[in-house]
Write a protein that holds these residues in place. Structure first.
Motif, PDB file in Angstrom:
ATOM      1  N   ARG A  36       0.801  -1.248   0.243  1.00  0.00           N
ATOM      2  CA  ARG A  36      -0.109   0.050   0.009  1.00  0.00           C
ATOM      3  C   ARG A  36       0.919   1.289  -0.024  1.00  0.00           C
ATOM      4  O   ARG A  36       0.513   2.322  -0.549  1.00  0.00           O
ATOM      5  N   TYR A  73      -3.723   6.713   0.344  1.00  0.00           N
ATOM      6  CA  TYR A  73      -4.287   5.334   0.030  1.00  0.00           C
ATOM      7  C   TYR A  73      -4.126   4.205   1.325  1.00  0.00           C
ATOM      8  O   TYR A  73      -4.802   3.540   1.650  1.00  0.00           O
ATOM      9  N   GLY A  77      -7.577   2.775   2.052  1.00  0.00           N
ATOM     10  CA  GLY A  77      -7.618   1.480   1.486  1.00  0.00           C
ATOM     11  C   GLY A  77      -8.129   0.497   2.628  1.00  0.00           C
ATOM     12  O   GLY A  77      -9.082  -0.211   2.205  1.00  0.00           O
TER      13      GLY A  77
END
Length: 217
Positions: A36, A73, A77
């Motif tokens: 990520r 993110y 996420g």
């Protein structure tokens, strides 16, 4: 014993937005966190560079926002992933509180991931990372209900056959003739929660159990 939930109780027990505990689980292992971070860094840098070159055009603000979204993110996420997992149980039209016992305790080895690495002679060999999982078979006076599986930890060694266990049962049918899913589970005698993913708001579930089960006795 199955006690159907009242309207709105399922939504109060399984939130639409990720809790802190759900976020931590959805964050994943260090490898997933690194992935990520790489996506956030690469995507963020590229879009921010594009935004710098497009600042004089009407698309400049769009690329700037896109860059910020990419950089965040690593945070949104796991939140999105947790929300999606919660939705898989919130969608069921029928839910009930289950109280029964552990019919059987099973342990199994599961392959977490596989990768190749070179041995001392330089030859590639397949390496498997395994983890022990515990599977609890649940039943009540009406018979077998289902199974709860989760990665085993040292504290789980105290779980025995006959242990009292409670969880939510989800079904597409109001009569629960076919079980669709089970939530994470609570063993009140051991003061222990088990499950692969923490669907439930645990204090709220414990309070619901105390209120609904006490009124039945």
């Amino acid at each position: 014993m199955l006690i159907p939930l009242r309207p709105g109780e399922l939504q109060r027990l399984i939130p639409a937005v990720a809790t802190g505990n759900q976020f931590r689980v959805s964050l994943g292992n260090p490898r997933e966190v690194l992935q990520r971070l790489m996506i956030a860094a690469i995507g963020g840098v590229i879009t921010l560079l594009i935004s710098q070159s497009q600042m004089s055009s009407r698309w400049g603000p769009f690329w700037l926002v896109a860059g910020v979204v990419f950089l965040l993110y690593v945070l949104w996420g796991p939140i999105l992933q947790a929300g999606q997992r919660n939705a898989t149980l919130r969608r069921y039209p029928a839910a009930a509180l289950f109280e029964g016992e552990v019919a059987d305790v099973i342990t199994r080895e599961r392959v977490e991931n596989r990768h190749e690495q070179a041995d001392s002679r330089g030859r590639l060999e397949l390496v498997e990372n395994r983890r022990t999982w515990m599977l609890l078979e649940l039943e009540d006076e009406e018979g077998y209900l289902g199974r709860v599986a989760f990665p085993m930890e040292k504290k789980h060694q105290s779980i025995r056959r006959g242990s009292l266990i409670r969880c939510l049962v989800l079904s597409e049918r109001k009569d629960f003739s076919k079980i669709g899913a089970l939530s994470d589970a609570w063993l009140p005698g051991l003061r222990m929660w088990v499950g692969e993913y923490p669907f439930l708001l645990r204090p709220a579930f414990e309070e619901l159990c105390q209120r609904r089960l006490t009124s039945r006795r």
